[in-house]
Design a protein around this motif. Sequence first.
Motif, PDB file in Angstrom:
ATOM      1  N   LYS A  64       9.753 -24.519 -29.621  1.00 18.72           N
ATOM      2  CA  LYS A  64       9.180 -25.176 -28.171  1.00 18.72           C
ATOM      3  C   LYS A  64       9.668 -24.945 -26.811  1.00 18.72           C
ATOM      4  O   LYS A  64      10.881 -24.884 -26.629  1.00 18.72           O
ATOM      5  CB  LYS A  64       8.117 -26.092 -28.810  1.00 18.72           C
ATOM      6  N   PRO A 106       4.798 -21.309 -26.803  1.00 18.70           N
ATOM      7  CA  PRO A 106       3.833 -21.633 -27.059  1.00 18.70           C
ATOM      8  C   PRO A 106       2.965 -21.414 -28.199  1.00 18.70           C
ATOM      9  O   PRO A 106       3.471 -20.541 -28.781  1.00 18.70           O
ATOM     10  CB  PRO A 106       3.469 -21.393 -25.660  1.00 18.70           C
ATOM     11  N   ARG A 134       3.302 -26.002 -22.306  1.00 22.19           N
ATOM     12  CA  ARG A 134       2.653 -26.992 -22.205  1.00 22.19           C
ATOM     13  C   ARG A 134       1.025 -27.334 -23.061  1.00 22.19           C
ATOM     14  O   ARG A 134       0.562 -27.620 -23.696  1.00 22.19           O
ATOM     15  CB  ARG A 134       3.508 -28.259 -22.783  1.00 22.19           C
ATOM     16  N   HIS A 171       6.688 -35.029 -22.074  1.00 18.72           N
ATOM     17  CA  HIS A 171       6.965 -34.312 -23.893  1.00 18.72           C
ATOM     18  C   HIS A 171       8.008 -34.206 -24.490  1.00 18.72           C
ATOM     19  O   HIS A 171       7.539 -33.862 -25.544  1.00 18.72           O
ATOM     20  CB  HIS A 171       7.614 -32.928 -22.776  1.00 18.72           C
ATOM     21  N   ASN A 215      13.232 -30.804 -27.304  1.00 18.66           N
ATOM     22  CA  ASN A 215      11.936 -30.298 -27.371  1.00 18.66           C
ATOM     23  C   ASN A 215      12.376 -30.038 -29.463  1.00 18.66           C
ATOM     24  O   ASN A 215      13.706 -29.803 -29.786  1.00 18.66           O
ATOM     25  CB  ASN A 215      11.680 -29.308 -26.820  1.00 18.66           C
TER      26      ASN A 215
END
Length: 345
Positions: A145, A234, A301, A153, A141
Amino acid sequence: METKMFTAKDLQNAADLIRQGELVAFPTETVYGLGADALNETAVKQVYRVKGRPSDNPLIVHVEDFDMVKKYVSNFPKVTQTLVDTFWPGPLTLIFTVKPKTFSTTVTGGLKTVAFRMPNNQQTINLIKQAQTPIVGPSANTSGKPSPTTAQHVFHDLQGKIAGILDDGATQIGVESTVLDLTATDGIPIILRPGAITKKALEQVIGEVKVDEHLLSEKETPKAPGMKYKHYAPDVPVWIIDGDQATFKQAIAQAKKDNKRIGLFADGDITKQFSNEVNEVFTFGERSVENATKVLFAGLRTLDEKSIDLIFAQAFPETELGIAYMNRLKKAANQNIFKNNSIFE
Ligand code: TXA
Ligand code: MG
């Protein structure tokens, strides 16, 4: 750069890219990792660049089996064989003192130790075998995050920045491996990051295990460099709702008074009961900490993409897997917790 989606049939292709110093994301049972040849310093540097990861945060080296670790470590603590026999392949990362000059300081973050893990995913084991090299793999990621639990993702965060993603569907566990340091001077292993292999499970096979002080008290500095950074967050603020349906009801009523648009991450009963009062819901189905953990990052997410002002996420008791779940959720929520009759600050 075009980011290619690979499946099992493209394994050799993905392995060739790793050998050439390219970055390929790979599936594991916990979360997706961002793979690079652990022995290629330029490739490893690129991992930090692509993620935006602080350079003092060392990486986990993924191996195809325990024999691969033996090339880099000369002395193993007594408990090692039992741990490997019981938990590998699986969500347990083991930290050993490494032979000097085996890995670059980019991998070790300048420490004398290195973290190793054999993931429980056959495609990734085959990828390491075919690439003929250990593979570093932080979660794939953008730094800060929520970790990726699907290939999509990874694509969302890193498309155009890496050569490929090996897609093997959604991961089974949903949070990163337990990190266990075996290098303490008193010889007692220490959990630096909680995961699906719990303290209790470890103690059943090797006896006493400690927990890094920072996991118990906010004031201590974590021993795993990565644990000090903001994580899993987030953009939308997250509040942990610690209580039953009545607590959710209070929290929702208060937020609505302030005209806040609400996203709910909770079990099926709760999302059903409040679906008409909130703006978005993401449910993990039947109430269990395993179900919640599996889709925690996916839920955060997904809700983050909606037009809402806050996310309400269901708490679980801090026992067993609940320790890992609440550890990630508290970081995502920046410690914001709503209990019976409390108010938002
Ligand atoms: O499940 C997982 O562990 C996933 C998958 C992809 O295998 N990987 C993962 O890597 O979560 P990453 O880089 O996001 O987290 C590694 C953690 C960090 O908190 C880091 O500081 C710690 O392990 N760590 C790595 N090497 C260490 C060392 N030598 N000493 C102390 N902590 C270390
Ligand atoms: Mg990570």
